[in-house]
Every structure is written in structure tokens, then in C-alpha cells.
Design an enzyme around this catalytic site. Sequence first.
Site, PDB file in Angstrom:
ATOM      1  N   GLU A 269       0.893  -1.165   0.000  1.00 12.16           N
ATOM      2  CA  GLU A 269       0.000   0.000   0.000  1.00 12.16           C
ATOM      3  C   GLU A 269       0.922   1.203   0.000  1.00 12.16           C
ATOM      4  O   GLU A 269       1.695   1.409   0.939  1.00 12.16           O
ATOM      5  CB  GLU A 269      -0.918  -0.036   1.224  1.00 12.16           C
ATOM      6  CG  GLU A 269      -1.921   1.091   1.277  1.00 12.16           C
ATOM      7  CD  GLU A 269      -1.522   2.153   2.275  1.00 12.16           C
ATOM      8  OE1 GLU A 269      -1.188   3.280   1.825  1.00 12.16           O
ATOM      9  OE2 GLU A 269      -1.530   1.879   3.487  1.00 12.16           O
ATOM     10  N   CYS A 308      -1.867   8.525   3.907  1.00 15.81           N
ATOM     11  CA  CYS A 308      -1.858   7.956   2.556  1.00 15.81           C
ATOM     12  C   CYS A 308      -3.194   8.149   1.874  1.00 15.81           C
ATOM     13  O   CYS A 308      -3.291   8.040   0.643  1.00 15.81           O
ATOM     14  CB  CYS A 308      -1.490   6.480   2.609  1.00 15.81           C
ATOM     15  SG  CYS A 308      -2.587   5.490   3.650  1.00 15.81           S
TER      16      CYS A 308
END
Length: 710
Positions: A269, A308
Amino acid sequence: MSTQTQAPDAAPQILPSFVKGQWWRPEQPERVADVRDAASGELVARVSTDGIDTAGAVEYGRTVGQASLGELRIHDRALILKQLAQYLGEHKEELYELSYATGSTAKDHLIDIDGGIGTLFTFSSKGRRELPNANVVVDGAVEQLSRDGSFLGEHVYTRLPGVAVQINAFNFPVWNMLEKFAPAFIAGVPSIVKPATPTGYVTEACVRLMLDSGLLPEGSLQLISGSARDLLDHLDARDHVAFTGSAATAQSLRAHSNVQEKGVRFTAETDSLNAAIMAPDVTEDSPEFEAFVKSVVLEVTAKAGQKCTAIRRVIVPQEIRGAVVEAITKRVAECAVVGDPRDAATTVGPLASEEQYFEVLRSVRALIDAGASVELGGPEELSSVPEHGAFFPVTVLSFDDARTPAVHEVEAFGPVTSVLGYSGDVADAVEIAALGGGSLVATVCTHSPELAAQFLSGIGAHHGRVLFLDRDDAKTSTGHGSPVPHLVHGGPGRAGGGEELGGVRAVKHYMQRTAVQGSPDLLTGITGQWHWGASATTVTREDVENGTGEHPFRKSLETLRIGDQFVSDLRTVKLEDILEFADKTGDTFYAHTDEEAATANPFFPRRVAHGYLLVSWAAGLFVEPSPGPVLANYGLENLRFITPVTYDDAIRVTLTAKKITPRVTDEYGEVAWDARLTNQNDEIVATYDVLTLVAKQWPTPESEADQDMA
């Protein structure tokens, strides 16, 4: 910016690692990294792993950790997560105090620390309610591979035999660890946690609390506080690596020979230029406009934009781009207070480190050089933030050309966002969003179901999650930037192509799905779930009445066994029964009440019995009515009507204990019964599962005490 330094004699010890069952520090490290308070610049930790035995840690996890976790079942491990969450909740203030040094404000603690604890609670609940109390998980329906039913196939999940290596980013030192640890733990795979150096001291404190709780099986959790340069050298196809961080680092890890050649499972990720898109139906005076602006400002200020999932690109109709910029800058001015995170008035703390500060500064300058206009903040406003610490002003940029490559390539990982205009056409907005090359999440703000469908069709393949925001969910939405453990977190392309969370899906990431084939008896033994055609211990009503057999409903979980089966007598259906059921229920569908119309229907021979009449009769045919260990019927699953039943036909039911799931926290468990209705010709009429709650003991200790009192 500038930093302060401590006197050498005040320097803290090297941050310890926890490997092979003990805390460890290097004795004479050659390489040491100093970690400083993000606000004051004071030294808070020193980090080194010189000489750490990573090979030994991997082997310890594969042996000791695997063995201790294997002694437990899924529900046992899930219950430990609940107890662990409660323990961390009792000690979270300790983590709050440490986390201030990372730049986190009091509200930021809720995202990271409370969010991580909440994730443990969620996985504990889902593990106990949605997974079997076993170590084999059945996936999907049985496939009939032979005409006579003697050869079957199905898919099962079993736990990986290696270790789960979890390499985490600096921005969420608690949540990022726990959201990976929880599903691996439920799956029964030991974890080796490698946090990012700038905030790893918070992770170390959390791991220390977890170990101090005394709840964790030996070898189930290890910690590497610092560099783990050769860790992947010791992994193979037994192991799983879950990485969160930069795309460049992910790419280098993916290129490792053990990932490429030895089959190490790798998921990532990474960087993500997430978007918030205002649909064409939103106007300045609509409720969606305000909700949109609030969402953007929240995401650019929470954790100082170091998420993120933060909104990096604000994509709005060109004609109201100026109004959106004005509204965002106004709201930032009203609610964004940059300062020391320990100050209650602060809403935006510093970046996590000096290195991060300069990285954001370089990125913002690159965007400005590419044509961005600074609407708020930017390098010219650096004098407005505190002198000491990694503070960066909230910055809003705008681009006249929404297709400027830099805005879709450069991520300023801080309190920075860019506003872009599109033509007002959905296709144009979709095309601009897709230039990001794959993202974790997008928000689409619209009150139009038709536009929502168009946007999902256009951007769905480019995003791991899409949040649709409007006036109806603005107050209840969990937010653009908050992954929830129930839903998938991850995204395609630039976002890493990985997948985490997603409820029990996350647990299965740490398991191997295998197709198994064999006889009904063998598959029953493998899965712990009874398969039609497997051996059964059968009793009839006559056996029960003459005392030669015990009805399965008279058995508690102590004595009930998979394959215990009851076969009822036949019951004949009469036309009067069908008509009476139609009259009493109001279900007068023509197939039950009109002979001519029913006969003309190609599915029916003539008037037929209601399916729910047959299911109701089936309950009467198999029930044991006296008080007993069966406490409640709580539902049916997988009901299918196969062969129609007309008047003068007869039905019987075969009821078999299919799956037994004791609840670890209750005095009862769940039993799924395979129910099969057949007619007088042994043709299958209907199949389904009956779900009941059954006492672990009968009589229960309470009822025995009541009898003694009497």
C-alpha cells in the site's frame, strides 16, 4: 526550520527490539540514527539494529510462534484480540504522551491509537461471528464431481506455515501495526513488525504493552526497531510481507529475488494522489458544497496531511473553481492552527521529522515550478510557523491546466492540496482523476444517484474505495481519509496494487486457499462440516418413541456430534391444506389457488403447495417440542425450492448436524443443521440450513441448581 540538540550525557538508550522471545539491544553499534521530537527538535530516541539476528527471528516465528498459535482455534485467537484491545485501552494515555513527539495532536491520537484499538475490537468480533471455531475455513459451496455423490470438491483456507512480516510507514505507528497484526493473528500466523524509524518508539511502546498484558502466545509477535536490511533474504513461499510506504521502496522490495523467485507473498500500500470530485449537480448554495469543503479541509489538516488517504487533488467544475478555492482558504483560516501538538488550541502539528519537512518543501516547489498558483501557505509563509520543529503551513495550490503532469505525479506528503477545474462533463472529471495512475480512495460529492452511478463506472477501476458524499450522509460518514476495518483498504497502480482490511477477507490474506477433492466422509473430516453422503448416526421418530434412539435436539454441545441425524415420517399434502394456507397467509398466488392457470405454467403439474408451507411443516416434522438444549432458532440460510409438491404428494425431512460452533464467551454455541426435504419418490423438494443456538450443557448448571432447590 531549525532543531535543538540535547547534551550527550542526556541521550536515551538505543530503542530495543523484541526477537526470539526477549528484548535485545546492540552492544556496540556502528550505525545509529537519532530520532527527534517533531515540535521541539529534542532527542527522543536512538535507533540501531546492528548485529540483530533476523534469520533467527524468522525461524523462531516459524517454529515457536507457529506452534503456540496452532494450539488455539480461530475464536480463541479472536477473543485474545478483544482482551488485548481492552488492555491497550486502559493504557492508551501512555501512548498519547509519546505520540505528541511525532507531531500528533490530541485529535490525531484518536485516528492512530484509538483507531488501532478499535480495529482490534472489530476483527475480534468478526472473527468470532463470521469464521468457524476451527483452523480450516470453508470457501464457497461444495461441487458435485460424480453422478452418485461419492466424489466431491470444495475450497478451503488453512493458515500459512511461515511468518507475517509487516513493514510500516511513519505516519501511523500504532494503527498501521495493529491493522496488519490483527488479521494475521486470527489466521494463526506469527508477526514480525518493522516500524518506520522516525516514529518507531511509539510502536515499541505499544508492543511492550501488548507483551506486558500476558495475553500473547509465545512467538506470536516480534519487533525489529530499526533497519532490517537482510530480512527478506530469509523468507520464502511460506511467508507473507505486507508493506506500507513509498512506491519506490515497494518497488525495490518487490524486486528482491526471494519475492521474484521463491514466491514470498508480497502486498503493498503505497503513494496515492487521492481525489475529491465535486459533481456537476453541486452548486455553491447546495448542502453538498459545504460538506465537500469541510471534507477537503479535514483531510489536508488531520495528521498534518500525512495520510496515505489524504486528498491531494480537488477536482471541481471549472466555473466554480474560484469559489471552491475561496471557501477552502476561508475555512482553513478559521480552523487551522499550526503549533505545538501538546497545546490544546493546536489543530495542525508539525511533520514527523526534519527529513519529511524538506521532502514536502521540495515537492511543493516542484508543483509551483510546474505552474501551480499558491492560494494559501506555501514556501513564502514558512516564517508564519514556529521557528523550531518540522512545521509546514497549510498550503492550497491551484492549476489552470488540470492535466499538468506534475499535479498527478508529485505527492507533497503534508498539509498540501491542489484544486483543479474540469469542463463540467462527468467524462472529463473521470479522465482527470484517472491521471493519478491508481489511488486508494476518491470522494465523489453528488446528490444524484444517476451521476453517482456514472462516476463509479468511470473511476471504480482506478480506486480501492469510493466514498459518495451528500447531504444525507455528511454527518454520519466515517470520512474520506479513514479506512474502516470492515472495508478493503488498498488500491491499484500507483497505490501499490495491494489489499488490506476488508473484514474476514484480511484474515484470508494470511491463509492459503486450496481446492480439495474426495469422498463425503473425507471432506467432512477435513473441514469439520458434514457433507451430504457422509456417514451419519440416524434416528427416526419411532426410534425416539420406543427409546432406542435420542433425538438430536435432546443433545447439548457436550454430546451432539457432526452427522447426528433425524429422519421424519412422511406427511401427505392435501388440497385443503394448500387452500387453507393461502387463506390464512394471504398468499393467493395463482399457482396455489387456480387449477387452470397453474396447469398452464410449465413449472407446475397443477396447483402446488407453497414453499413456505412445506418449510413450516418440515419444522413440525423434525421438532422436539419439550424444553431442552436447543434454546432458539435464529434463521435459515441457503433455502432453495427444487421440485414442486402438489396435493396427494408427501414430504419428509432429513435433519443432520452440519456444523457446530461453540462460542468461547457464552454457555451456548451455534449449530447449523442440514435440512433436506424429499417427496414420496425420494426426489429433493428443498434444501436449506437451519440455524439454532444450543446449550453447551443440559441440564444447565443453573437448572440443576433450581431442581436441587425444589
